[in-house]
Design a protein around this motif. Structure first.
Motif, PDB file in Angstrom:
ATOM      1  N   SER A  39       0.862  -1.172   0.000  1.00 55.05           N
ATOM      2  CA  SER A  39       0.000   0.000   0.000  1.00 55.05           C
ATOM      3  C   SER A  39       0.902   1.226   0.000  1.00 55.05           C
ATOM      4  O   SER A  39       1.666   1.429   0.942  1.00 55.05           O
ATOM      5  N   VAL A  40       0.833   2.020  -1.064  1.00 54.82           N
ATOM      6  CA  VAL A  40       1.678   3.206  -1.167  1.00 54.82           C
ATOM      7  C   VAL A  40       0.854   4.454  -0.871  1.00 54.82           C
ATOM      8  O   VAL A  40      -0.359   4.475  -1.068  1.00 54.82           O
ATOM      9  N   ARG A  41       1.509   5.485  -0.397  1.00 56.13           N
ATOM     10  CA  ARG A  41       0.827   6.738  -0.096  1.00 56.13           C
ATOM     11  C   ARG A  41       0.364   7.418  -1.376  1.00 56.13           C
ATOM     12  O   ARG A  41      -0.732   7.947  -1.443  1.00 56.13           O
ATOM     13  N   SER A  42       1.233   7.435  -2.405  1.00 49.26           N
ATOM     14  CA  SER A  42       0.921   8.134  -3.651  1.00 49.26           C
ATOM     15  C   SER A  42       1.826   7.629  -4.758  1.00 49.26           C
ATOM     16  O   SER A  42       2.887   7.070  -4.502  1.00 49.26           O
ATOM     17  N   ARG A  43       1.415   7.854  -5.982  1.00 45.71           N
ATOM     18  CA  ARG A  43       2.279   7.578  -7.132  1.00 45.71           C
ATOM     19  C   ARG A  43       2.491   8.856  -7.938  1.00 45.71           C
ATOM     20  O   ARG A  43       3.130   8.857  -8.978  1.00 45.71           O
ATOM     21  N   PRO A  48       7.734  13.465   0.585  1.00 45.60           N
ATOM     22  CA  PRO A  48       7.157  14.326   1.615  1.00 45.60           C
ATOM     23  C   PRO A  48       8.246  14.963   2.472  1.00 45.60           C
ATOM     24  O   PRO A  48       9.338  14.420   2.609  1.00 45.60           O
ATOM     25  N   PRO A  51       8.706  12.351   6.174  1.00 40.88           N
ATOM     26  CA  PRO A  51       8.264  10.967   5.985  1.00 40.88           C
ATOM     27  C   PRO A  51       8.313  10.180   7.289  1.00 40.88           C
ATOM     28  O   PRO A  51       9.035  10.522   8.219  1.00 40.88           O
ATOM     29  N   ASP A  55       7.112   4.448   5.118  1.00 43.29           N
ATOM     30  CA  ASP A  55       6.306   5.047   4.044  1.00 43.29           C
ATOM     31  C   ASP A  55       6.733   4.471   2.704  1.00 43.29           C
ATOM     32  O   ASP A  55       7.926   4.314   2.431  1.00 43.29           O
ATOM     33  N   TYR A  57       6.085   4.716  -1.565  1.00 44.33           N
ATOM     34  CA  TYR A  57       5.613   5.533  -2.682  1.00 44.33           C
ATOM     35  C   TYR A  57       6.029   4.879  -3.991  1.00 44.33           C
ATOM     36  O   TYR A  57       6.995   4.123  -4.046  1.00 44.33           O
ATOM     37  N   ARG A  72      10.839   3.114  -0.486  1.00 41.36           N
ATOM     38  CA  ARG A  72      10.429   2.972   0.920  1.00 41.36           C
ATOM     39  C   ARG A  72      11.345   3.826   1.775  1.00 41.36           C
ATOM     40  O   ARG A  72      12.552   3.852   1.552  1.00 41.36           O
ATOM     41  N   GLN A  92      -3.123   4.835  -1.966  1.00 47.47           N
ATOM     42  CA  GLN A  92      -4.036   5.406  -0.981  1.00 47.47           C
ATOM     43  C   GLN A  92      -4.689   6.706  -1.422  1.00 47.47           C
ATOM     44  O   GLN A  92      -5.892   6.885  -1.236  1.00 47.47           O
ATOM     45  N   ASP A  93      -3.909   7.635  -2.004  1.00 53.18           N
ATOM     46  CA  ASP A  93      -4.505   8.932  -2.335  1.00 53.18           C
ATOM     47  C   ASP A  93      -5.418   8.871  -3.558  1.00 53.18           C
ATOM     48  O   ASP A  93      -6.138   9.816  -3.841  1.00 53.18           O
TER      49      ASP A  93
END
Length: 177
Positions: A39-43, A48, A51, A55, A57, A72, A92-93
């Motif tokens: 599960s990634v925060r965003s692509r 960030p 972080p 995390d 991405y 990661r 996720q986003d």
């Protein structure tokens, strides 16, 4: 397969007589933590400012790695991870599932060639028990499959009811009435 890496996820393997085995085991567990049910925060976002350990991405423009790289955060640095073909990642986003294919990422919905036995289907809408098929759109086109594509060239829309005394209707309405 190299003797020191697993065949699919490239997890480091313990060597006979190896000192400090915990380092190898911890590296393998860290990779598993990132790749299993990923599960990634965003692509689409850049790195960030603050972080959190772990995390994950998919790198976009602005990262120090090529776009599409799975990264990661392991304090104090971002580490690229080799993403195997077929890896499924929840973004996720976006609230969407992506699939690793041919060295890139493709939305899983684009790869589904067949969907069967759905009890509900909503197209830009949420289907419910009263309306198990619900499409919210401004126009629709049904077109026949040509003979060269495995079809007949004909198009038939059939409405079927269970018995002669049952109702079959086609209703046109405005403003839900």
């Amino acid at each position: 397969m190299p003797d020191d890496l697993s065949s699919r996820l490239d997890l480091p393997l313990l060597a006979a007589g190896q000192l400090q085995k915990h380092i190898t085991v911890n590296e393998a567990l860290t990779r598993l933590d990132a790749l299993v049910q990923a599960s990634v925060r965003s692509r689409t976002a850049g790195p960030p400012a603050s972080p959190v350990e772990g995390d994950l991405y998919i790198a976009a423009a602005g990262w120090s790695v090529p776009p599409g790289t799975l990264v990661r955060f392991d304090v104090p640095d971002w580490r690229p991870l080799e993403a195997p073909e077929g890896l499924r990642v929840w973004v996720q986003d976006e609230g969407r599932l992506w699939l690793r294919e041919d060295g890139g990422w493709v939305e899983l919905g684009r790869r589904l060639g067949e969907v069967q036995a759905l009890s509900r289907f909503g197209l830009d809408a949420t289907a419910d028990a009263a309306n198990p098929f619900l499409a919210r759109l401004n126009s629709a086109l049904w077109t026949a499959r040509a003979p060269g594509e495995g079809g007949t060239g004909d198009l038939r829309l059939v409405f079927n009811k269970s018995a002669p005394e049952r109702v079959l209707s086609l209703l046109f309405q405005s403003a839900w009435g």
